[in-house]
Design a protein around this motif. Structure first.
Motif, PDB file in Angstrom:
ATOM      1  N   THR A 117      72.462 -50.444   2.149  1.00 55.21           N
ATOM      2  CA  THR A 117      71.391 -50.685   1.176  1.00 55.21           C
ATOM      3  C   THR A 117      70.730 -49.414   0.649  1.00 55.21           C
ATOM      4  O   THR A 117      70.515 -49.292  -0.566  1.00 55.21           O
ATOM      5  CB  THR A 117      70.335 -51.622   1.790  1.00 55.21           C
ATOM      6  OG1 THR A 117      70.967 -52.853   2.183  1.00 55.21           O
ATOM      7  CG2 THR A 117      69.236 -51.926   0.784  1.00 55.21           C
ATOM      8  N   PRO A 118      70.315 -48.448   1.476  1.00 53.44           N
ATOM      9  CA  PRO A 118      69.627 -47.278   0.904  1.00 53.44           C
ATOM     10  C   PRO A 118      70.439 -46.572  -0.173  1.00 53.44           C
ATOM     11  O   PRO A 118      69.879 -46.110  -1.175  1.00 53.44           O
ATOM     12  CB  PRO A 118      69.414 -46.381   2.128  1.00 53.44           C
ATOM     13  CG  PRO A 118      69.444 -47.290   3.290  1.00 53.44           C
ATOM     14  CD  PRO A 118      70.435 -48.347   2.940  1.00 53.44           C
ATOM     15  N   TRP A 119      71.734 -46.502   0.010  1.00 53.07           N
ATOM     16  CA  TRP A 119      72.590 -45.826  -0.969  1.00 53.07           C
ATOM     17  C   TRP A 119      72.843 -46.710  -2.190  1.00 53.07           C
ATOM     18  O   TRP A 119      72.962 -46.196  -3.306  1.00 53.07           O
ATOM     19  CB  TRP A 119      73.904 -45.432  -0.313  1.00 53.07           C
ATOM     20  CG  TRP A 119      73.697 -44.719   0.983  1.00 53.07           C
ATOM     21  CD1 TRP A 119      73.656 -45.288   2.225  1.00 53.07           C
ATOM     22  CD2 TRP A 119      73.431 -43.336   1.165  1.00 53.07           C
ATOM     23  NE1 TRP A 119      73.406 -44.332   3.177  1.00 53.07           N
ATOM     24  CE2 TRP A 119      73.267 -43.119   2.558  1.00 53.07           C
ATOM     25  CE3 TRP A 119      73.336 -42.246   0.309  1.00 53.07           C
ATOM     26  CZ2 TRP A 119      73.008 -41.866   3.099  1.00 53.07           C
ATOM     27  CZ3 TRP A 119      73.087 -40.991   0.833  1.00 53.07           C
ATOM     28  CH2 TRP A 119      72.928 -40.810   2.210  1.00 53.07           C
ATOM     29  N   LEU A 120      72.905 -48.012  -1.982  1.00 53.70           N
ATOM     30  CA  LEU A 120      73.083 -48.923  -3.105  1.00 53.70           C
ATOM     31  C   LEU A 120      71.863 -48.938  -4.024  1.00 53.70           C
ATOM     32  O   LEU A 120      71.989 -49.116  -5.237  1.00 53.70           O
ATOM     33  CB  LEU A 120      73.376 -50.339  -2.604  1.00 53.70           C
ATOM     34  CG  LEU A 120      74.783 -50.579  -2.032  1.00 53.70           C
ATOM     35  CD1 LEU A 120      74.866 -51.956  -1.391  1.00 53.70           C
ATOM     36  CD2 LEU A 120      75.828 -50.430  -3.134  1.00 53.70           C
ATOM     37  N   VAL A 121      70.670 -48.749  -3.461  1.00 59.10           N
ATOM     38  CA  VAL A 121      69.455 -48.735  -4.271  1.00 59.10           C
ATOM     39  C   VAL A 121      69.484 -47.576  -5.266  1.00 59.10           C
ATOM     40  O   VAL A 121      69.023 -47.703  -6.407  1.00 59.10           O
ATOM     41  CB  VAL A 121      68.213 -48.662  -3.364  1.00 59.10           C
ATOM     42  CG1 VAL A 121      66.950 -48.395  -4.186  1.00 59.10           C
ATOM     43  CG2 VAL A 121      68.061 -49.959  -2.561  1.00 59.10           C
ATOM     44  N   GLN A 122      70.024 -46.443  -4.860  1.00 58.22           N
ATOM     45  CA  GLN A 122      70.070 -45.273  -5.743  1.00 58.22           C
ATOM     46  C   GLN A 122      71.375 -45.173  -6.534  1.00 58.22           C
ATOM     47  O   GLN A 122      71.552 -44.226  -7.296  1.00 58.22           O
ATOM     48  CB  GLN A 122      69.892 -44.000  -4.905  1.00 58.22           C
ATOM     49  CG  GLN A 122      68.548 -43.899  -4.204  1.00 58.22           C
ATOM     50  CD  GLN A 122      68.348 -42.566  -3.523  1.00 58.22           C
ATOM     51  OE1 GLN A 122      69.209 -41.685  -3.570  1.00 58.22           O
ATOM     52  NE2 GLN A 122      67.197 -42.389  -2.886  1.00 58.22           N
TER      53      GLN A 122
END
Length: 357
Positions: A222-227
């Motif tokens: 998720t953290p990487w998908l958000v950006q």
């Protein structure tokens, strides 16, 4: 006069399915080399300080070499894009059909995800916790702020992605131009990508390729998908800017001196009457040369098949008194007609350099 060589038959074009498979295979190679080197070789073993690791210099070289190899291997089939930003940039530069863009991008995304999955499959057989640590560290995904390798801001990431991708497209468009030596194009493209990665890896792990960013972010979490949106939008924007600018500034060509336009002007000039002292149509016709037939007014053809004997006029039969008193000056020779210049004879059998292909 020279004649053009007989046209050679064009090689058959690859089928659309072959093009898409080549794009998927080339993108697979690119992502597999990049993420594999970052996962297994950047830090050799578990200890990051191990001197056997290749570091981010080795990662940049791995990606540059993979793109160069893929361009030689699959470029003759699909053109060797392996990158949605490259496909968009080539379409913007009128080097690629817009109608083929969606299928190419879809094939690139499939190949990229498959390449990342293959690396993770290998990592799953590593030491205990190796796969988990790979995913927690981001799996070479791109990010800004806290997810940046050196905590660079979103502003810095946007600038580096737009500028680096645009420069990459400028090089691609330049080395694949009709006037360039196409045999060395993959080498220049691969080395350019290596140089740009050396700049961008410390900032955001160097995307320059939306397919590569999507492939790693999908598995990183998720953290990487958000950006992820940053690395889908701004590399694509850089490619589009480079394509439109290159087509506007560098693909404008003019007709070379002596080209078709000049030939047309010379032919038109040759068709006009000469003004260099040639007699006008109303001037008296010069006397015929001795032994030449005398032109007479048109008359009705005789009924019989035998032609009438030539008629001698009194003026032609007997010389006048003035001609016996003083010799008459010989008539001036009529000027030779201006030759018409045709393409292929005066300029050779090949078109002049600089014409649009």
């Amino acid at each position: 006069m020279s004649y053009p060589d007989a046209p050679q038959p064009a090689p058959p074009l690859p089928h659309t399915s072959a093009k898409l498979l080549a794009e998927a295979a080339g993108t697979f190679l690119l992502v597999f080399a990049l993420t594999g080197t970052a996962t297994f070789s950047a830090f050799f073993g578990i200890e990051p300080s191990n001197p056997l690791g290749v570091g981010f210099l080795g990662v940049a070289l791995a990606l540059g070499l993979a793109v160069m190899i893929g361009a030689y291997a699959f470029g003759p089939i699909s053109g060797g894009h392996f990158n949605p930003a490259v496909t968009l940039g080539l379409a913007a530069a009128r080097r690629f059909a817009w109608r083929e863009v969606p299928a190419y991008i879809a094939a690139q995304l499939v190949g990229a995800i498959a390449g990342a999955a293959a690396v993770l499959a290998i990592a799953s057989g590593g030491p205990l916790g190796y796969l988990e640590r790979t995913l927690v560290d981001g799996f070479a995904s791109n990010g800004y702020g806290e997810l940046s390798p050196n905590l660079f801001s979103l502003f810095s990431v946007i600038i580096v992605e737009v500028v680096a991708t645009a420069l990459f497209l400028f090089v691609i468009l330049g080395v694949t131009h009709a006037r360039a030596n196409a045999g060395f194009a993959p080498i220049a493209i691969g080395l350019t990508l290596t140089v740009l990665l050396l700049v961008a890896i410390p900032i955001d792990n160097a995307s320059l390729n939306p397919a590569r960013s999507l492939a790693t972010a999908v598995f990183a979490g998720t953290p990487w998908l958000v950006q992820l949106w940053v690395f889908l939008v701004f590399p694509s924007l850089g490619g589009l800017i480079a394509g439109f600018v290159y087509a506007t500034l560098f693909d404008r060509e003019t007709t070379a001196p002596g080209g078709p336009a000049a030939v047309g002007r010379l032919e038109a000039a040759a068709a006009q009457p000469s003004n260099s002292g040639a007699p006008a149509a109303s001037a008296p016709v010069p006397a015929a040369a001795p032994g030449a037939p005398v032109a007479s007014a048109p008359r009705q053809a005789p009924a019989t098949s035998q032609a009438p004997p030539p008629v001698q006029t009194p003026a032609a039969a007997q010389p006048s008194a003035s001609s016996t008193a003083a010799p008459q000056a010989p008539p001036a020779a009529a000027p030779a007609p201006s030759p018409t210049i045709h393409p292929g004879t005066a300029y050779g059998s090949t078109p002049p350099s600089g014409t649009k292909r």
